[in-house]
Design a protein around this motif. Structure first.
Motif, PDB file in Angstrom:
ATOM      1  N   UNK A   1      36.686  53.423  50.554  1.00  0.00           N
ATOM      2  CA  UNK A   1      36.835  53.738  49.128  1.00  0.00           C
ATOM      3  C   UNK A   1      38.119  53.153  48.558  1.00  0.00           C
ATOM      4  N   UNK A   2      39.170  53.062  49.365  1.00  0.00           N
ATOM      5  CA  UNK A   2      40.405  52.444  48.888  1.00  0.00           C
ATOM      6  C   UNK A   2      40.185  50.960  48.621  1.00  0.00           C
ATOM      7  N   UNK A   3      39.501  50.284  49.534  1.00  0.00           N
ATOM      8  CA  UNK A   3      39.211  48.858  49.347  1.00  0.00           C
ATOM      9  C   UNK A   3      38.312  48.638  48.136  1.00  0.00           C
ATOM     10  N   UNK A   4      37.319  49.497  47.960  1.00  0.00           N
ATOM     11  CA  UNK A   4      36.410  49.354  46.817  1.00  0.00           C
ATOM     12  C   UNK A   4      37.151  49.567  45.503  1.00  0.00           C
ATOM     13  N   UNK A   5      37.997  50.583  45.442  1.00  0.00           N
ATOM     14  CA  UNK A   5      38.762  50.841  44.213  1.00  0.00           C
ATOM     15  C   UNK A   5      39.697  49.676  43.906  1.00  0.00           C
ATOM     16  N   UNK A   6      40.359  49.160  44.927  1.00  0.00           N
ATOM     17  CA  UNK A   6      41.278  48.033  44.717  1.00  0.00           C
ATOM     18  C   UNK A   6      40.524  46.777  44.286  1.00  0.00           C
ATOM     19  N   UNK A   7      39.372  46.517  44.900  1.00  0.00           N
ATOM     20  CA  UNK A   7      38.582  45.335  44.533  1.00  0.00           C
ATOM     21  C   UNK A   7      38.064  45.438  43.104  1.00  0.00           C
ATOM     22  N   UNK A   8      37.570  46.605  42.718  1.00  0.00           N
ATOM     23  CA  UNK A   8      37.096  46.789  41.347  1.00  0.00           C
ATOM     24  C   UNK A   8      38.229  46.622  40.338  1.00  0.00           C
ATOM     25  N   UNK A   9      39.388  47.188  40.651  1.00  0.00           N
ATOM     26  CA  UNK A   9      40.527  47.056  39.743  1.00  0.00           C
ATOM     27  C   UNK A   9      40.958  45.598  39.620  1.00  0.00           C
ATOM     28  N   UNK A  10      41.028  44.895  40.736  1.00  0.00           N
ATOM     29  CA  UNK A  10      41.417  43.480  40.703  1.00  0.00           C
ATOM     30  C   UNK A  10      40.416  42.661  39.893  1.00  0.00           C
ATOM     31  N   UNK A  11      39.127  42.879  40.114  1.00  0.00           N
ATOM     32  CA  UNK A  11      38.099  42.147  39.375  1.00  0.00           C
ATOM     33  C   UNK A  11      38.180  42.455  37.877  1.00  0.00           C
ATOM     34  N   UNK A  12      38.442  43.705  37.546  1.00  0.00           N
ATOM     35  CA  UNK A  12      38.553  44.114  36.153  1.00  0.00           C
ATOM     36  C   UNK A  12      39.741  43.425  35.475  1.00  0.00           C
ATOM     37  N   UNK A  13      40.863  43.418  36.155  1.00  0.00           N
ATOM     38  CA  UNK A  13      42.050  42.782  35.582  1.00  0.00           C
ATOM     39  C   UNK A  13      41.865  41.273  35.439  1.00  0.00           C
ATOM     40  N   UNK A  14      41.256  40.650  36.429  1.00  0.00           N
ATOM     41  CA  UNK A  14      40.996  39.209  36.356  1.00  0.00           C
ATOM     42  C   UNK A  14      40.079  38.902  35.175  1.00  0.00           C
ATOM     43  N   UNK A  15      39.005  39.698  35.020  1.00  0.00           N
ATOM     44  CA  UNK A  15      38.072  39.470  33.918  1.00  0.00           C
ATOM     45  C   UNK A  15      38.785  39.630  32.572  1.00  0.00           C
ATOM     46  N   UNK A  16      39.554  40.697  32.422  1.00  0.00           N
ATOM     47  CA  UNK A  16      40.222  40.948  31.150  1.00  0.00           C
ATOM     48  C   UNK A  16      41.207  39.835  30.800  1.00  0.00           C
ATOM     49  N   UNK A  17      42.106  39.508  31.737  1.00  0.00           N
ATOM     50  CA  UNK A  17      43.151  38.530  31.430  1.00  0.00           C
ATOM     51  C   UNK A  17      42.626  37.097  31.366  1.00  0.00           C
ATOM     52  N   UNK A  18      41.584  36.786  32.134  1.00  0.00           N
ATOM     53  CA  UNK A  18      40.979  35.455  32.035  1.00  0.00           C
ATOM     54  C   UNK A  18      40.311  35.282  30.672  1.00  0.00           C
ATOM     55  N   UNK A  19      39.588  36.299  30.243  1.00  0.00           N
ATOM     56  CA  UNK A  19      38.935  36.229  28.928  1.00  0.00           C
ATOM     57  C   UNK A  19      39.974  36.173  27.815  1.00  0.00           C
ATOM     58  N   UNK A  20      41.044  36.939  27.947  1.00  0.00           N
ATOM     59  CA  UNK A  20      42.093  36.916  26.919  1.00  0.00           C
ATOM     60  C   UNK A  20      42.753  35.538  26.866  1.00  0.00           C
ATOM     61  N   UNK A  21      42.988  34.945  28.007  1.00  0.00           N
ATOM     62  CA  UNK A  21      43.580  33.598  28.073  1.00  0.00           C
ATOM     63  C   UNK A  21      42.631  32.566  27.461  1.00  0.00           C
ATOM     64  N   UNK A  22      41.358  32.674  27.801  1.00  0.00           N
ATOM     65  CA  UNK A  22      40.374  31.692  27.335  1.00  0.00           C
ATOM     66  C   UNK A  22      40.150  31.786  25.819  1.00  0.00           C
ATOM     67  N   UNK A  23      39.957  33.013  25.318  1.00  0.00           N
ATOM     68  CA  UNK A  23      39.634  33.182  23.902  1.00  0.00           C
ATOM     69  C   UNK A  23      40.882  33.340  23.023  1.00  0.00           C
ATOM     70  N   UNK A  24      42.020  33.609  23.631  1.00  0.00           N
ATOM     71  CA  UNK A  24      43.251  33.752  22.858  1.00  0.00           C
ATOM     72  C   UNK A  24      43.407  35.120  22.224  1.00  0.00           C
ATOM     73  N   UNK A  25      42.508  36.022  22.462  1.00  0.00           N
ATOM     74  CA  UNK A  25      42.569  37.379  21.919  1.00  0.00           C
ATOM     75  C   UNK A  25      41.850  38.325  22.879  1.00  0.00           C
ATOM     76  N   UNK A  26      42.168  39.598  22.715  1.00  0.00           N
ATOM     77  CA  UNK A  26      41.447  40.573  23.531  1.00  0.00           C
ATOM     78  C   UNK A  26      40.219  41.120  22.797  1.00  0.00           C
TER      79      UNK A  26
END
Length: 187
Positions: A19-44
């Motif tokens: 469960x620790x690995x799953x929580x960490x993986x989900x959080x990492x994927x979530x942060x990557x998705x958010x910041x990659x999209x923000x970088x790509x589109x220039x806005x959140x």
């Protein structure tokens, strides 16, 4: 799949890592998705930000599970060795962390036979009387009437009780339905 090994020795340690690995993986994927999209589109202000916000719900669920498993302690190696010497033909469950509305109970090992449910609580600070009452109430609420419930804090006394239960239950069918209920009461 997560409950495949519930009741086996080492279950809590195994689940803690999963469960620790799953929580960490989900959080990492979530942060990557958010910041990659923000970088790509220039806005959140984009659909990926909405997805990232919605994914926070399962992340929170997995994080709460991780916290619960990190709080729980399994059966010690010394107690497990003693139990294996005395368990005989009884059906036993290791590493149960039972939750109730008022408090949580760490049960290192528990068995049911001859109209009796007996367990070992190694964790200091466990309210054994409240745990016995909780287990008795859950048994009665699920149709298992007439069972006595006794939890021990001393592994030697618990081993003596296992020996006496083995003598009392010779030839009796193991209480597998009670074991399944006890597993369902724990994380």
């Amino acid at each position: 799949m997560l409950n495949k090994f519930k009741g086996k020795q080492g279950y809590i340690r195994r689940q803690r890592m999963i469960v620790t690995a799953a929580a960490a993986a989900l959080l990492a994927a979530d942060l990557v998705m958010f910041f990659t999209a923000k970088q790509h589109f220039g806005t959140n202000r984009n659909i990926f930000s909405v997805f990232a916000a919605l994914i926070c719900l399962p992340i929170a669920k997995w994080t709460v599970s991780a916290v619960m498993f990190w709080r729980a302690r399994g059966c010690s190696e010394s107690a497990a060795g003693l139990i294996k010497e005395h368990i005989g033909s009884l059906c036993g469950l290791y590493d149960l962390y039972m939750t109730s509305y008022q408090e949580n109970f760490q049960v290192s090992h528990i068995t049911a036979a001859a109209g009796s449910v007996c367990g070992l609580c190694e964790a200091e600070g466990t309210d054994v009387r409240a745990a016995e009452k909780h287990i008795r109430t859950m048994l009665e609420n699920n149709g298992f009437r007439g069972y006595s419930v006794k939890l021990f804090t001393d592994p030697a006394k618990y081993a003596e009780r296992l020996d006496s239960l083995n003598r009392l239950s010779s030839g009796e069918k193991p209480a597998e339905a009670v074991a399944e209920l006890l597993k369902s009461l724990s994380i």
